[in-house]
Design a protein around this motif. Structure first.
Motif, PDB file in Angstrom:
ATOM      1  N   ASN A   1       0.646  -1.341  -0.079  1.00 56.33           N
ATOM      2  CA  ASN A   1       0.186  -0.128   0.029  1.00 56.33           C
ATOM      3  C   ASN A   1       0.990   1.105  -0.089  1.00 56.33           C
ATOM      4  O   ASN A   1       1.913   1.069   0.848  1.00 56.33           O
ATOM      5  N   LEU A   2       0.552   2.351  -0.653  1.00 54.69           N
ATOM      6  CA  LEU A   2       1.296   3.489  -0.951  1.00 54.69           C
ATOM      7  C   LEU A   2       0.363   4.743  -0.260  1.00 54.69           C
ATOM      8  O   LEU A   2      -0.766   4.624  -0.087  1.00 54.69           O
ATOM      9  N   LEU A   3       1.239   5.189   0.890  1.00 53.76           N
ATOM     10  CA  LEU A   3       0.712   6.322   1.485  1.00 53.76           C
ATOM     11  C   LEU A   3       1.160   7.804   0.884  1.00 53.76           C
ATOM     12  O   LEU A   3       2.418   7.799   0.630  1.00 53.76           O
ATOM     13  N   ARG A   4       0.233   8.716   0.945  1.00 50.73           N
ATOM     14  CA  ARG A   4       0.974   9.930   0.813  1.00 50.73           C
ATOM     15  C   ARG A   4       0.031  10.982   1.565  1.00 50.73           C
ATOM     16  O   ARG A   4      -1.170  10.795   1.752  1.00 50.73           O
ATOM     17  N   ASP A   5       0.637  11.766   2.463  1.00 50.74           N
ATOM     18  CA  ASP A   5      -0.149  12.671   3.361  1.00 50.74           C
ATOM     19  C   ASP A   5      -0.841  11.651   4.316  1.00 50.74           C
ATOM     20  O   ASP A   5      -1.979  11.964   4.802  1.00 50.74           O
ATOM     21  N   GLY A   6      -0.425  10.570   4.551  1.00 52.14           N
ATOM     22  CA  GLY A   6      -0.765   9.690   5.633  1.00 52.14           C
ATOM     23  C   GLY A   6      -2.260   9.044   4.950  1.00 52.14           C
ATOM     24  O   GLY A   6      -3.040   8.286   5.738  1.00 52.14           O
ATOM     25  N   LYS A   7      -2.550   9.188   3.667  1.00 53.60           N
ATOM     26  CA  LYS A   7      -3.645   8.455   3.123  1.00 53.60           C
ATOM     27  C   LYS A   7      -3.230   7.676   1.994  1.00 53.60           C
ATOM     28  O   LYS A   7      -2.266   7.896   1.443  1.00 53.60           O
ATOM     29  N   PRO A   8      -4.246   6.736   1.674  1.00 54.76           N
ATOM     30  CA  PRO A   8      -3.821   5.859   0.531  1.00 54.76           C
ATOM     31  C   PRO A   8      -3.990   6.551  -0.753  1.00 54.76           C
ATOM     32  O   PRO A   8      -4.325   7.296  -0.998  1.00 54.76           O
ATOM     33  N   TYR A   9      -2.587   6.111  -1.754  1.00 47.45           N
ATOM     34  CA  TYR A   9      -2.304   6.659  -2.798  1.00 47.45           C
ATOM     35  C   TYR A   9      -2.406   5.700  -3.890  1.00 47.45           C
ATOM     36  O   TYR A   9      -1.958   4.632  -4.009  1.00 47.45           O
ATOM     37  N   ARG A  10      -3.681   6.006  -4.771  1.00 52.92           N
ATOM     38  CA  ARG A  10      -4.160   4.986  -5.655  1.00 52.92           C
ATOM     39  C   ARG A  10      -4.038   5.312  -7.148  1.00 52.92           C
ATOM     40  O   ARG A  10      -3.883   4.314  -7.841  1.00 52.92           O
ATOM     41  N   MET A  11      -4.367   6.519  -7.230  1.00 57.34           N
ATOM     42  CA  MET A  11      -4.548   6.982  -8.673  1.00 57.34           C
ATOM     43  C   MET A  11      -3.372   6.686  -9.777  1.00 57.34           C
ATOM     44  O   MET A  11      -2.408   6.976  -9.229  1.00 57.34           O
ATOM     45  N   SER A  12      -3.479   6.231 -10.938  1.00 59.32           N
ATOM     46  CA  SER A  12      -2.457   6.032 -11.929  1.00 59.32           C
ATOM     47  C   SER A  12      -2.902   6.820 -13.221  1.00 59.32           C
ATOM     48  O   SER A  12      -4.014   6.450 -13.491  1.00 59.32           O
TER      49      SER A  12
ATOM     50  N   SER B   1       4.750 -10.232   4.715  1.00 60.93           N
ATOM     51  CA  SER B   1       3.763  -9.313   5.592  1.00 60.93           C
ATOM     52  C   SER B   1       3.172  -8.063   4.570  1.00 60.93           C
ATOM     53  O   SER B   1       4.311  -7.754   3.805  1.00 60.93           O
ATOM     54  N   GLN B   2       2.322  -7.521   5.120  1.00 61.13           N
ATOM     55  CA  GLN B   2       1.632  -6.554   4.082  1.00 61.13           C
ATOM     56  C   GLN B   2       2.591  -5.299   4.389  1.00 61.13           C
ATOM     57  O   GLN B   2       3.337  -5.043   5.442  1.00 61.13           O
ATOM     58  N   LEU B   3       3.020  -4.533   3.322  1.00 64.71           N
ATOM     59  CA  LEU B   3       3.715  -3.352   3.591  1.00 64.71           C
ATOM     60  C   LEU B   3       3.262  -2.150   3.156  1.00 64.71           C
ATOM     61  O   LEU B   3       2.341  -1.878   2.119  1.00 64.71           O
ATOM     62  N   ASP B   4       3.371  -1.065   4.037  1.00 64.79           N
ATOM     63  CA  ASP B   4       2.622   0.103   3.565  1.00 64.79           C
ATOM     64  C   ASP B   4       4.029   1.017   3.507  1.00 64.79           C
ATOM     65  O   ASP B   4       4.948   0.975   4.399  1.00 64.79           O
ATOM     66  N   ILE B   5       4.124   1.798   2.327  1.00 62.62           N
ATOM     67  CA  ILE B   5       5.088   2.693   2.117  1.00 62.62           C
ATOM     68  C   ILE B   5       4.773   4.156   1.985  1.00 62.62           C
ATOM     69  O   ILE B   5       3.892   4.484   1.223  1.00 62.62           O
ATOM     70  N   ASP B   6       5.461   4.842   2.738  1.00 63.89           N
ATOM     71  CA  ASP B   6       5.272   6.343   2.918  1.00 63.89           C
ATOM     72  C   ASP B   6       6.136   7.167   1.945  1.00 63.89           C
ATOM     73  O   ASP B   6       7.247   7.300   2.077  1.00 63.89           O
ATOM     74  N   LEU B   7       5.286   7.462   0.985  1.00 65.02           N
ATOM     75  CA  LEU B   7       5.941   8.143  -0.311  1.00 65.02           C
ATOM     76  C   LEU B   7       6.687   9.452   0.340  1.00 65.02           C
ATOM     77  O   LEU B   7       7.909   9.800  -0.208  1.00 65.02           O
ATOM     78  N   ASP B   8       6.100  10.266   1.026  1.00 64.51           N
ATOM     79  CA  ASP B   8       6.759  11.486   1.587  1.00 64.51           C
ATOM     80  C   ASP B   8       7.940  10.971   2.563  1.00 64.51           C
ATOM     81  O   ASP B   8       8.904  11.892   2.393  1.00 64.51           O
ATOM     82  N   LEU B   9       8.119  10.164   3.383  1.00 64.42           N
ATOM     83  CA  LEU B   9       9.135   9.853   3.947  1.00 64.42           C
ATOM     84  C   LEU B   9      10.435   9.347   3.232  1.00 64.42           C
ATOM     85  O   LEU B   9      11.334   9.892   3.412  1.00 64.42           O
TER      86      LEU B   9
END
Length: 551
Positions: free
Chosen positions: A366-377, A409-417
């Motif tokens: 899962n990608l996160l941006r500003d703490g929220k899911p980032y989905r659009m492509s 394991s499920q992975l959350d990636i914080d794009l901002d970080l």
């Protein structure tokens, strides 16, 4: 003294004790040393006395005390203590511990390599996304993890073939062709088709490549044109994206080949000879329940078409016939139910499940941006694809982030970080540590400090002891990463090493201050600095991540 050298001497001592008691000798793997969590307990610890005490019918602490007495006689060992029920804690003198720095620099790229899979032929199949669209995040994760795992296997002597299974046989290709044709004709996307801007782009490219006027061709023939050229273009895009991501394959295997060359028939014939094929209800079945599956599997359906597993049978046999001793397949979480039937298939061929064939299951990203899911492509509608991730954070950060956590394991990636140039960004933290080792080396050269002398006994500061201990762990970490199929261990190790190096940098100078003369302490510390750079570079290389000289 390296951990391997110490382990070898410990093995000699232990086997002598076993021989005196008519016990069977053990191997080097049985005397692996570990770093104590509390550094006050020494440099290395062993629980070998507790492992052997029961079979020998002896008190573990008594055996530990006996072994400790012999270990104290090893050159370079400063002290040995027996703790608790029989732990043996070993402390090296500064010279023995510090000698590792020169060993690392001398070995260079070879430091950390081993022989766990020396000469073993390994087929590693990963990504294998259908050629019907860009690679989505699940496939991107396997691209990073799979390529890193291949590098780790190679570092342990494995003869690795990276393989991509090109799924060009079946209904999804028909849906892809219909989607391209619909785009060309200005029709809505078929209900079961593929959407996204990439479909329109591919359709335009098909038209440009086709030699002739598509408008004069019948619809059925048009669809075949879009199938043939469209799949070729899409797969070319996939290969280009992976190459730009630092991932290249040795073999691109076409599923169609299995069906066109009679490979399925040969696999069925082999299994029939082995007594595991039977006919029922007009279909051909594989008796997988004999090997732990929950039900038998149809191989050839009553209409004569091969069932899904038919390709698996043929492909596995093909790999074995090509000489691969170990075959690993990396699949997404939605394939978890396939494992039992594939292991049954392996056993039906007379092979060993989980040895000749292994299935690795990866979880979602899962990608996160500003703490929220980032989905659009922009490319693939609502699906995030490889190019989106690379565009957001770059190749190095993307690869590192995808590898540094266990793939199951499920992975959350914080794009901002991952775009921050701060210590809480793990890839920046590790790469900056390497860049700092290079900066120190450049400054040392300008100050007249070279590696013209080396006195390991001078590396006596507590941060030097800690740094040397972590450096010594690298070969063991690489071996474990290969053995457990967990390249994330190398990323976590690199972060630990970076932290230890930064603390050493804050406390120990390589270049003299002001008018201070250059001493052997400065020269020896340069060896330690360069050793750390070597190991950081080797670790990042196993992850397919760059080791910059400047940041």
């Amino acid at each position: 003294m390296t951990p391997a050298e110490l382990s070898a001497q410990l093995l000699t001592i232990v086997n002598a004790a076993l021989e005196a008691r008519d016990g069977l000798p053990i191997t080097i793997d049985d005397v692996a040393l570990e770093r104590p969590k509390n550094r006050e307990h020494g440099d290395w610890a062993s629980n070998i006395a507790m492992k052997l005490a029961k079979p020998l019918g002896i008190n573990p602490r008594e055996l530990a005390t006996e072994l400790a007495e012999k270990i104290r006689a090893i050159a370079g060992v400063a002290s040995v203590d027996v703790a608790g029920p029989g732990f043996i804690n070993i402390t090296l003198d500064a010279a023995a511990a510090g000698a590792l720095a020169k060993t690392i620099v001398d070995e260079g790229e070879a430091f950390g390599r081993g022989d766990l899979y020396a000469g073993v032929t390994i087929n590693l199949e990963f990504v294998s996304a259908n050629p019907t669209g860009p690679i989505h995040l699940g496939g991107v994760r396997w691209a990073a993890v799979g390529d890193s795992l291949a590098r780790v296997f190679q570092a342990q002597g494995g003869l690795v073939t990276r393989e991509y299974y090109f799924n060009d046989h079946g209904g999804q290709i028909d849906r892809f062709a219909r989607s391209l044709l619909a785009s060309y004709l200005g029709e809505p996307t078929p209900e079961d088709g593929y959407g996204g801007q990439y479909i329109a782009d591919i359709a335009d490219r098909v038209v440009a490549r086709f030699e002739g006027d598509l408008s004069t061709v019948g619809r059925e023939d048009q669809q075949e044109v879009f199938r043939a050229i469209g799949v070729d273009l899409m797969f070319g895009d996939i290969k280009a994206s992976l190459h730009d991501f630092g991932v290249d394959f040795d073999v691109y295997f076409h599923e169609n080949e299995l069906h066109e060359t009679g490979a399925v028939d040969r696999a069925v014939a082999r299994l029939r000879e082995l007594g595991h094929i039977y006919e029922a209800d007009g279909a051909t079945w594989l008796r997988t329940t004999s090997f732990g599956d929950d039900k038998d599997r149809v191989v050839i359906k009553s209409d004569g078409e091969g069932a899904y597993i038919s390709g698996d049978l043929a492909y596995y046999l093909n790999k074995r016939e090509r000489g691969f001793e170990r075959n690993l397949i990396m699949l997404g979480a939605d394939h978890h139910g396939y494992v039992k039937r594939l292991m049954a298939m392996t056993a039906a061929f007379g092979d060993i499940p989980y040895v000749n064939l292994e299935i690795l299951i990866g979880q979602m990203v899962n990608l996160l941006r500003d703490g929220k899911p980032y989905r659009m492509s922009k490319r693939a509608g609502t699906v995030v694809v490889l190019e989106d991730l690379v565009e957001a954070v770059g190749v190095d950060a993307a690869r590192y982030a995808l590898v540094r956590s266990s793939s199951d394991s499920q992975l959350d990636i914080d794009l901002d970080l991952l775009t921050r140039r701060t210590n809480d960004n793990p890839v920046f933290y590790v790469q900056y540590a390497h860049a700092r080792t290079q900066s120190v080396a450049r400054n040392a050269a300008e100050s007249g400090v070279d590696r013209g002398a080396f006195d390991a006994s001078l590396l006596a500061h507590e941060t030097e002891s800690s740094l040397l201990g972590i450096l010594a762990e690298f070969p063991r970490v690489v071996r474990q990463a290969a053995e457990l199929r967990e390249p994330h261990r190398i990323a976590r190790y690199a972060e630990e090493l970076a932290g230890s190096y930064h603390r050493w940098y804050d406390n120990c100078r390589v270049t003299p201050l002001g008018d201070e003369p250059v001493t052997d302490l400065h020269r020896t510390r340069l060896w330690l600095n360069d050793a750390t750079g070597t190991v950081l570079r080797n670790a990042l290389g196993l992850l397919g991540v760059g080791a910059p000289a400047r940041m």
